[in-house]
Design an enzyme around this catalytic site. Structure first.
Site, PDB file in Angstrom:
ATOM      1  N   HIS A  42      35.006  16.565  19.916  1.00  0.00           N
ATOM      2  CA  HIS A  42      36.344  16.715  20.486  1.00  0.00           C
ATOM      3  C   HIS A  42      36.272  16.862  22.002  1.00  0.00           C
ATOM      4  CE1 HIS A  42      40.461  16.939  19.180  1.00  0.00           C
ATOM      5  NE2 HIS A  42      40.713  17.930  20.004  1.00  0.00           N
ATOM      6  N   HIS A  83      49.552  12.756  20.796  1.00  0.00           N
ATOM      7  CA  HIS A  83      50.147  14.087  20.769  1.00  0.00           C
ATOM      8  C   HIS A  83      51.632  13.988  20.446  1.00  0.00           C
ATOM      9  CE1 HIS A  83      46.885  15.935  23.604  1.00  0.00           C
ATOM     10  NE2 HIS A  83      46.540  15.985  22.327  1.00  0.00           N
ATOM     11  N   ARG A  87      40.465  11.094  18.101  1.00  0.00           N
ATOM     12  CA  ARG A  87      39.883  12.246  17.409  1.00  0.00           C
ATOM     13  C   ARG A  87      38.675  11.792  16.606  1.00  0.00           C
ATOM     14  NH1 ARG A  87      45.527  12.490  16.641  1.00  0.00           N
ATOM     15  NH2 ARG A  87      46.514  14.339  17.596  1.00  0.00           N
ATOM     16  N   TYR A 105      45.602  19.489  29.910  1.00  0.00           N
ATOM     17  CA  TYR A 105      44.610  18.777  30.702  1.00  0.00           C
ATOM     18  C   TYR A 105      44.942  18.795  32.182  1.00  0.00           C
ATOM     19  CZ  TYR A 105      43.213  17.363  26.090  1.00  0.00           C
ATOM     20  OH  TYR A 105      42.819  17.385  24.786  1.00  0.00           O
ATOM     21  N   ARG A 114      36.986  13.718  23.728  1.00  0.00           N
ATOM     22  CA  ARG A 114      38.439  13.470  23.798  1.00  0.00           C
ATOM     23  C   ARG A 114      39.037  14.241  24.972  1.00  0.00           C
ATOM     24  NH1 ARG A 114      43.107  12.310  20.576  1.00  0.00           N
ATOM     25  NH2 ARG A 114      44.610  14.022  20.392  1.00  0.00           N
ATOM     26  N   LYS A 157      47.253  12.165  13.007  1.00  0.00           N
ATOM     27  CA  LYS A 157      47.851  13.256  12.241  1.00  0.00           C
ATOM     28  C   LYS A 157      49.214  12.828  11.701  1.00  0.00           C
ATOM     29  CE  LYS A 157      45.565  17.139  14.561  1.00  0.00           C
ATOM     30  NZ  LYS A 157      45.760  18.392  15.330  1.00  0.00           N
TER      31      LYS A 157
END
Length: 310
Positions: A256, A282, A161, A291, A259, A185
């Site tokens: 982004h 994730h 990110r 994706y 990514r 995150k």
């Protein structure tokens, strides 16, 4: 100043004041969220009053569904309707627990799902051309151009990110092994690999670019701005978009998008979903699966263009 109550609104300002205190002091919601929720509830109050509902305890699930339906008919987006449904559910749950109403009419209220947009991604030749453009720009030996090339190579190579990129310190990278330690995150740390082109670009930045920008307030930050402070996300976006202007067929995208592109190209190259999930950080495999939709859509488009019976 808050707007005046609807003459017969079942959601009076006095009640909203108490709900506001609950959101801010007990739930810790942001001021922006609180303002949005209160606006939604004033809209709901006016709607209910127009339907002849004078007391909060008289509100029924059908009323709430009609309110959301009306917003949809008026052209409200799914995300906007979802937020308003969330505001109503949070409010009625609080009102029930606070003893303001005997039952919660929003228990079975279901908002429309958010619209799912496939991310804009570069095709492989476009990604290669973008990196070539960054390399050409860095030929002038401007330290910022050296930095831009290193940032974009690292973003695309690792799939990290942009916030993870700007948060990197010098010792977070191991150029010998081609890995970076990133803080994602939820403050979850993970190790991501990157290839030789990114390693070479970062090495050039560290050897010839960063020393010319570093100052007393640079600290350990890997990437710096012209004044020596840690680079911010806005600067990363600006550097990418400047180069994208030379790729007329490329989709509109920010950092982004690199990514997204990395994830898509990994899957197209044969990487499995679990590996890509771990690389991207994730929490859920369902997030990574978007994706696969990108890749399948590309296959469909190729099929439509090339197959005689498509």
């Amino acid at each position: 100043m808050a707007p005046a109550d609807h003459p017969t609104s079942p959601v009076p300002e006095q009640l909203l004041d108490a709900f506001e205190r609950h959101l801010l002091l007990e739930k810790g919601r942001s001021a922006h969220t609180v303002r949005a929720y209160l606006g939604d509830l004033r809209s709901l109050g006016a709607f209910l009053a127009d339907r002849g509902t004078g007391h909060l305890g008289d509100v029924r699930l059908a009323d709430l569904r009609a309110w959301l339906a009306g917003l949809g008919e008026a052209g409200g987006s799914r995300s906007s309707i979802s937020r308003r449904a969330a505001a109503a559910k949070t409010f009625f749950r609080w009102a029930r627990r606070a003893g303001r109403i005997p039952t919660d009419p929003s228990l079975r209220l279901v908002a429309p799902g958010k619209e799912k947009h496939l991310p804009g991604v570069l095709r492989r030749p476009q990604a290669e051309e973008l990196m070539d453009l960054a390399a050409v720009a860095a030929d002038d030996d401007d330290p910022v151009h050296l930095r831009n090339r290193a940032m974009l190579e690292l973003l695309y190579a690792s799939g990290m990110r942009v916030g993870e990129l700007t948060g990197l310190d010098v010792d977070d990278l191991d150029l010998g092994s081609g890995t970076a330690r990133v803080l994602g995150k939820g403050d979850k740390e993970r190790i991501v690999p990157f290839g030789t082109p990114a390693a070479d670009a970062v090495a050039l930045w560290l050897g010839s670019g960063r020393p010319r920008l570093a100052g007393g307030h640079s600290g350990a930050a890997l990437f710096l701005g012209r004044r020596g402070a840690r680079v911010d996300q806005r600067q990363v976006r600006s550097s990418l978009q400047e180069l994208l202007r030379h790729l007329p067929d490329a989709p509109a995208m920010g950092p982004h998008g690199l990514r997204h592109s990395a994830a898509t190209h990994l899957l197209e190259g044969g990487a499995d979903l679990r590996t890509v999930q771990e690389l991207l950080g994730h929490a859920s495999l369902a997030t990574t699966q978007i994706y696969t939709h990108v890749s399948v859509e590309r296959l469909r488009e190729a099929h439509r263009q090339a197959h005689p019976r498509a």
